[in-house]
Design an enzyme around this catalytic site. Structure first.
Site, PDB file in Angstrom:
ATOM      1  N   ARG A  65      -4.661   2.420   7.397  1.00 12.51           N
ATOM      2  CA  ARG A  65      -6.196   2.525   7.476  1.00 12.51           C
ATOM      3  C   ARG A  65      -6.625   3.903   8.106  1.00 12.51           C
ATOM      4  NH1 ARG A  65     -10.921  -1.172   9.894  1.00 12.51           N
ATOM      5  NH2 ARG A  65     -12.656  -0.746   8.146  1.00 12.51           N
ATOM      6  N   HIS A  69      -9.342   6.378   6.262  1.00 14.79           N
ATOM      7  CA  HIS A  69     -10.767   6.692   6.783  1.00 14.79           C
ATOM      8  C   HIS A  69     -10.641   8.180   6.939  1.00 14.79           C
ATOM      9  CE1 HIS A  69     -12.781   2.594   7.514  1.00 14.79           C
ATOM     10  NE2 HIS A  69     -11.829   2.408   6.546  1.00 14.79           N
ATOM     11  N   ASP A  70      -9.713   8.652   7.539  1.00 13.23           N
ATOM     12  CA  ASP A  70      -9.560  10.131   7.882  1.00 13.23           C
ATOM     13  C   ASP A  70      -9.908  11.065   6.634  1.00 13.23           C
ATOM     14  OD1 ASP A  70      -9.294  12.387   9.578  1.00 13.23           O
ATOM     15  OD2 ASP A  70      -7.587  12.606   8.723  1.00 13.23           O
ATOM     16  N   VAL A  73     -13.649  11.058   4.757  1.00 12.89           N
ATOM     17  CA  VAL A  73     -14.630  11.676   5.220  1.00 12.89           C
ATOM     18  C   VAL A  73     -14.261  12.991   5.663  1.00 12.89           C
ATOM     19  CG1 VAL A  73     -16.316  11.421   7.186  1.00 12.89           C
ATOM     20  CG2 VAL A  73     -15.433   9.370   6.115  1.00 12.89           C
ATOM     21  N   ASP A  77      -8.318  15.700   7.671  1.00 13.04           N
ATOM     22  CA  ASP A  77      -8.418  16.805   8.690  1.00 13.04           C
ATOM     23  C   ASP A  77      -8.152  16.325  10.181  1.00 13.04           C
ATOM     24  OD1 ASP A  77     -10.782  15.640   9.024  1.00 13.04           O
ATOM     25  OD2 ASP A  77     -11.801  17.723   8.769  1.00 13.04           O
ATOM     26  N   SER A  79     -10.544  14.704  11.774  1.00 14.81           N
ATOM     27  CA  SER A  79     -12.016  14.651  12.204  1.00 14.81           C
ATOM     28  C   SER A  79     -12.195  13.275  12.679  1.00 14.81           C
ATOM     29  CB  SER A  79     -12.787  15.287  11.160  1.00 14.81           C
ATOM     30  OG  SER A  79     -13.079  14.472  10.029  1.00 14.81           O
ATOM     31  N   ASN A  96     -15.897   2.195  11.146  1.00 11.54           N
ATOM     32  CA  ASN A  96     -14.784   2.670  11.971  1.00 11.54           C
ATOM     33  C   ASN A  96     -14.699   1.955  13.127  1.00 11.54           C
ATOM     34  OD1 ASN A  96     -13.870   4.656  10.519  1.00 11.54           O
ATOM     35  ND2 ASN A  96     -14.793   6.045  11.326  1.00 11.54           N
ATOM     36  N   HIS A 194      -4.354  -3.506   1.267  1.00  2.49           N
ATOM     37  CA  HIS A 194      -4.637  -4.568   1.832  1.00  2.49           C
ATOM     38  C   HIS A 194      -3.576  -5.580   1.652  1.00  2.49           C
ATOM     39  CE1 HIS A 194      -9.272  -3.236   1.797  1.00  2.49           C
ATOM     40  NE2 HIS A 194      -8.774  -2.616   2.502  1.00  2.49           N
ATOM     41  N   ASP A 245      -3.800 -10.388   2.981  1.00  3.81           N
ATOM     42  CA  ASP A 245      -2.869 -10.746   1.918  1.00  3.81           C
ATOM     43  C   ASP A 245      -2.402 -12.322   2.507  1.00  3.81           C
ATOM     44  OD1 ASP A 245      -0.975 -11.756   0.433  1.00  3.81           O
ATOM     45  OD2 ASP A 245       0.325  -9.944   0.964  1.00  3.81           O
TER      46      ASP A 245
HETATM   47  C1  HEM Z   1     -11.286   0.239  -2.066  1.00  6.32           C
HETATM   48  C2  HEM Z   1     -11.853   0.474  -1.132  1.00  6.32           C
HETATM   49  C3  HEM Z   1     -11.668  -0.138   0.360  1.00  6.32           C
HETATM   50  C4  HEM Z   1     -12.624  -0.894   0.981  1.00  6.32           C
HETATM   51  C5  HEM Z   1     -14.102  -1.334   0.442  1.00  6.32           C
HETATM   52  C6  HEM Z   1     -12.080  -1.310   2.141  1.00  6.32           C
HETATM   53  C7  HEM Z   1     -12.700  -2.108   3.093  1.00  6.32           C
HETATM   54  C8  HEM Z   1     -11.834  -2.662   4.043  1.00  6.32           C
HETATM   55  C9  HEM Z   1     -12.306  -3.509   5.294  1.00  6.32           C
HETATM   56  C10 HEM Z   1     -13.901  -4.036   5.197  1.00  6.32           C
HETATM   57  C11 HEM Z   1     -11.571  -3.886   6.085  1.00  6.32           C
HETATM   58  C12 HEM Z   1     -11.576  -4.796   7.142  1.00  6.32           C
HETATM   59  C13 HEM Z   1     -12.274  -4.269   8.500  1.00  6.32           C
HETATM   60  C14 HEM Z   1     -12.408  -5.474   9.408  1.00  6.32           C
HETATM   61  O1  HEM Z   1     -13.171  -6.120   9.280  1.00  6.32           O
HETATM   62  O2  HEM Z   1     -11.780  -5.255  10.587  1.00  6.32           O
HETATM   63  C15 HEM Z   1     -10.330  -3.119   5.679  1.00  6.32           C
HETATM   64  C16 HEM Z   1      -9.152  -3.085   6.284  1.00  6.32           C
HETATM   65  C17 HEM Z   1      -8.125  -2.360   5.976  1.00  6.32           C
HETATM   66  N1  HEM Z   1      -7.995  -1.287   5.048  1.00  6.32           N
HETATM   67 FE1  HEM Z   1      -9.315  -1.121   3.617  1.00  6.32          FE
HETATM   68  N2  HEM Z   1     -10.778  -0.787   2.382  1.00  6.32           N
HETATM   69  C18 HEM Z   1     -10.664  -0.124   0.940  1.00  6.32           C
HETATM   70  C19 HEM Z   1      -9.444   0.866   0.850  1.00  6.32           C
HETATM   71  C20 HEM Z   1      -8.404   0.907   1.625  1.00  6.32           C
HETATM   72  C21 HEM Z   1      -7.481   1.904   1.450  1.00  6.32           C
HETATM   73  C22 HEM Z   1      -7.442   2.837   0.217  1.00  6.32           C
HETATM   74  C23 HEM Z   1      -6.635   1.680   2.473  1.00  6.32           C
HETATM   75  C24 HEM Z   1      -5.368   2.529   2.592  1.00  6.32           C
HETATM   76  C25 HEM Z   1      -4.548   3.349   1.652  1.00  6.32           C
HETATM   77  C26 HEM Z   1      -7.000   0.626   3.220  1.00  6.32           C
HETATM   78  C27 HEM Z   1      -6.234   0.312   4.114  1.00  6.32           C
HETATM   79  C28 HEM Z   1      -6.850  -0.900   5.116  1.00  6.32           C
HETATM   80  C29 HEM Z   1      -5.836  -1.583   6.060  1.00  6.32           C
HETATM   81  C30 HEM Z   1      -4.379  -1.180   6.111  1.00  6.32           C
HETATM   82  C31 HEM Z   1      -6.846  -2.444   6.443  1.00  6.32           C
HETATM   83  C32 HEM Z   1      -6.124  -3.379   7.733  1.00  6.32           C
HETATM   84  C33 HEM Z   1      -6.628  -2.758   8.947  1.00  6.32           C
HETATM   85  C34 HEM Z   1      -6.201  -3.507  10.196  1.00  6.32           C
HETATM   86  O3  HEM Z   1      -5.480  -4.553  10.075  1.00  6.32           O
HETATM   87  O4  HEM Z   1      -6.576  -3.193  11.330  1.00  6.32           O
HETATM   88  N3  HEM Z   1      -8.168   0.231   2.642  1.00  6.32           N
HETATM   89  N4  HEM Z   1     -10.750  -2.333   4.701  1.00  6.32           N
HETATM   90  C1  LIG Z   2     -18.389   4.394  19.596  1.00  3.86           C
HETATM   91  C2  LIG Z   2     -17.076   3.408  19.579  1.00  3.86           C
HETATM   92  O1  LIG Z   2     -17.510   2.008  19.368  1.00  3.86           O
HETATM   93  N1  LIG Z   2     -16.024   3.519  18.839  1.00  3.86           N
HETATM   94  C3  LIG Z   2     -14.990   2.828  18.657  1.00  3.86           C
HETATM   95  C4  LIG Z   2     -14.377   3.165  17.334  1.00  3.86           C
HETATM   96  O2  LIG Z   2     -13.037   2.362  17.187  1.00  3.86           O
HETATM   97  C5  LIG Z   2     -12.270   2.362  17.904  1.00  3.86           C
HETATM   98  C6  LIG Z   2     -11.027   1.537  18.129  1.00  3.86           C
HETATM   99  O3  LIG Z   2     -11.599   0.145  17.944  1.00  3.86           O
HETATM  100  C7  LIG Z   2     -12.802   2.010  19.526  1.00  3.86           C
HETATM  101  O4  LIG Z   2     -12.119   2.233  20.646  1.00  3.86           O
HETATM  102  C8  LIG Z   2     -13.963   3.083  19.834  1.00  3.86           C
HETATM  103  O5  LIG Z   2     -14.670   2.658  21.111  1.00  3.86           O
END
Ligand code: HEM
Ligand SMILES: CC(=O)N[C@H]1CO[C@H](CO)[C@@H](O)[C@@H]1O
Ligand SMILES: *[C@@H]1O[C@H](CO)[C@@H](O)[C@H](O)[C@H]1NC(C)=O
Ligand SMILES: *[C@@H]1O[C@H](CO)[C@@H](O)[C@H](O)[C@H]1NC(C)=O
Ligand SMILES: *[C@@H]1O[C@H](CO)[C@@H](O)[C@H](O)[C@H]1NC(C)=O
Ligand SMILES: *[C@@H]1O[C@H](CO)[C@@H](O)[C@H](O)[C@H]1NC(C)=O
Ligand SMILES: *[C@@H]1O[C@H](CO)[C@@H](O)[C@H](O)[C@H]1NC(C)=O
Ligand SMILES: *[C@@H]1O[C@H](CO)[C@@H](O)[C@H](O)[C@H]1NC(C)=O
Ligand SMILES: *[C@@H]1O[C@H](CO)[C@@H](O)[C@H](O)[C@H]1NC(C)=O
Ligand SMILES: *[C@@H]1O[C@H](CO)[C@@H](O)[C@H](O)[C@H]1NC(C)=O
Length: 328
Positions: A65, A69-70, A73, A77, A79, A96, A194, A245
């Site tokens: 993830r 996110h990198d 935005v 890079d 950032s 984030n 996901h 999943d």
């Molecule tokens: C299609 C648009 C996408 C949306 C709207 C989206 C949104 C989200 C959200 C809301 C979460 C859960 C955050 C939380 O509540 O902790 C999440 C988790 C995650 N996303 Fe996405 N995501 C998208 C696309 C992607 C893509 C393209 C990737 C990577 C290629 C990705 C990888 C992940 C992974 C691996 C997690 C689990 C993170 C963890 O277990 O800490 N997502 N995403």
């Molecule tokens: C400002 C802030 O809360 N940043 C958080 C972004 O996410 C990381 C990982 O969960 C936190 O360590 C940071 O504090």
């Protein structure tokens, strides 16, 4: 003799500098960018990640993830890694706050710095880490392009603008990907990331309790699954996490598509794929991809595409020693 050598060296410097400008203008990502400058770096990164994941398996999802996110935005890079001094960096953006793995990237970067100081970008390490996270989860092992450089600009507002919303429909999601030059297919394929990881209740509680604002539930949710979610995610108690999943939460496979097809998608954006005929067809096709060959090949292609978004190459940007710390 010495003077002539000095002049020759100066001429060389001018020629090399001129070449670097040309290379800088035309530089592109390539496979094995560090073959000569830091041989074995990809193996080094993988070995370090292996021990990091052995200690915390959930970081595989975190690092996958993090790269997404990198990239979304200001391009891939690094950032996102930049420390916030003023609460307005990418890190500070709401989506984030649940991103995990910053420390893991810094740990890998420290190992790489010890072997090849100031040669390997944080952005490339993040791309390698995402690849290895998939690999160590029994997913495909694809080749990752390298040659990215690190950017210095990190803005909260850009993260809010460019990261797709968790309740977006297919039209909305396709738009967010399109802005990054990624296709509809990339969107449907990359959503399957996901298949790993978790979401906090706060990311989907609306679907359980207040879908349209009338205290209702998302009718597309399988009722038995919704009941199970509601038992964990009580109103006002939304800090828990649930696997995205539910079938195979820590394995990189087509379980995501099976969950979506069974109306057991956790996020609105995942459930939305079924509402679109083309996206839904792909979802159903992938539930049937028993040997995972098509899904894995598609995912590898789309990850490489995502890894190209907005990259800095050549002489643009910099190579940071510590990913979180910008040094002029
Ligand atoms: C299609 C648009 C996408 C949306 C709207 C989206 C949104 C989200 C959200 C809301 C979460 C859960 C955050 C939380 O509540 O902790 C999440 C988790 C995650 N996303 Fe996405 N995501 C998208 C696309 C992607 C893509 C393209 C990737 C990577 C290629 C990705 C990888 C992940 C992974 C691996 C997690 C689990 C993170 C963890 O277990 O800490 N997502 N995403
Ligand atoms: C400002 C802030 O809360 N940043 C958080 C972004 O996410 C990381 C990982 O969960 C936190 O360590 C940071 O504090
Ligand atoms: C690096 O080495 C690999 C394997 O030999 C090769 O495929 C790739 O093209 C090389 N890349 C560069 C930039 O030299
Ligand atoms: C192992 O993981 C835990 C969290 O799960 C963390 O606190 C600890 O620092 C990690 N140790 C190493 C060596 O990475
Ligand atoms: C940050 O990077 C941009 C290019 O991406 C460059 O124009 C600018 O000078 C850099 N700023 C600093 C403070 O280094
Ligand atoms: C806040 O910090 C980030 C980097 O941490 C920087 O890119 C940005 O320009 C800063 N914003 C302000 C308003 O100082
Ligand atoms: C998708 O969502 C947008 C914004 O909420 C809305 O304008 C659009 O009508 C929706 N499209 C579909 C097909 O539901
Ligand atoms: C449900 O949503 C509506 C409209 O957004 C809001 O006014 C209401 O307070 C919400 N109810 C709860 C219990 O959150
Ligand atoms: C799934 O695969 C089987 C065997 O190849 C085939 O008969 C069936 O039609 C497929 N179903 C779908 C939905 O593609
Ligand atoms: C998308 O492609 C166009 C045309 O090649 C390019 O100018 C633009 O920088 C790209 N955008 C991103 C985010 O990569």
């Amino acid at each position: 003799m010495m003077a002539m050598a000095g002049a020759a060296v100066r001429r060389m410097v001018v020629v090399v500098a001129a070449m670097m400008v040309v290379v800088g203008a035309e530089a592109q990502l390539q496979y094995g960018f560090y073959n000569a400058s830091c041989p074995g770096v990809e193996e080094m990164v993988r070995a370090e990640l292996k021990s990091i994941f052995a200690n915390d398996t959930t970081l595989r999802a975190g690092l996958l993830r993090l790269h997404f996110h990198d990239c979304f935005v200001r391009g891939c890079d690094a950032s996102l890694m930049l420390n916030s001094h003023n609460s307005t960096a990418e890190k500070d953006a709401d989506p984030n706050l649940t991103v995990r793995g910053y420390e893991a990237i810094e740990a890998v970067k420290a190992k790489v710095e010890a072997a090849c100081p100031l040669l390997v970008s944080c952005a490339d390490i993040m791309a390698m880490a995402a690849r290895d996270a998939v690999y160590f989860s029994d997913g495909p092992l694809y080749q990752v392009e390298t040659g990215r450089r690190d950017g210095n600009v990190s803005k909260l507002a850009e993260a809010l603008r460019d990261l797709p919303p968790s309740d977006g429909n297919v039209t909305v999601l396709t738009h967010y990907f399109g802005v990054k030059n990624l296709t509809f297919k990339d969107m449907v394929v990359l959503s399957a990331a996901h298949t790993l990881g978790v979401a906090h209740c706060s990311s989907f509680s609306k679907r359980l309790y207040n879908f349209t604002g009338a205290g209702d539930q998302d009718p597309s949710l399988d009722p038995a699954y919704a009941k199970q979610l509601a038992a964990v995610c009580k109103p006002g108690k939304l800090a828990s996490v649930e696997p995205m999943d539910p079938l195979t939460p820590v394995k990189f496979d087509n379980g995501y598509y099976k969950s979506v097809a069974a109306h057991q998608a956790l996020l609105g954006s995942d459930a939305a794929l079924l509402d679109d005929s083309l996206a839904g067809a792909y979802v159903r096709l992938m539930t049937n991809d028993t040997n995972l060959n098509t899904f894995f090949a598609d995912f590898a292609v789309s990850m490489v595409n995502m890894g190209r978004v907005g990259v800095l190459t050549g002489t643009d940007g910099q190579i940071r020693a510590t990913c979180g710390i910008y040094v002029d």
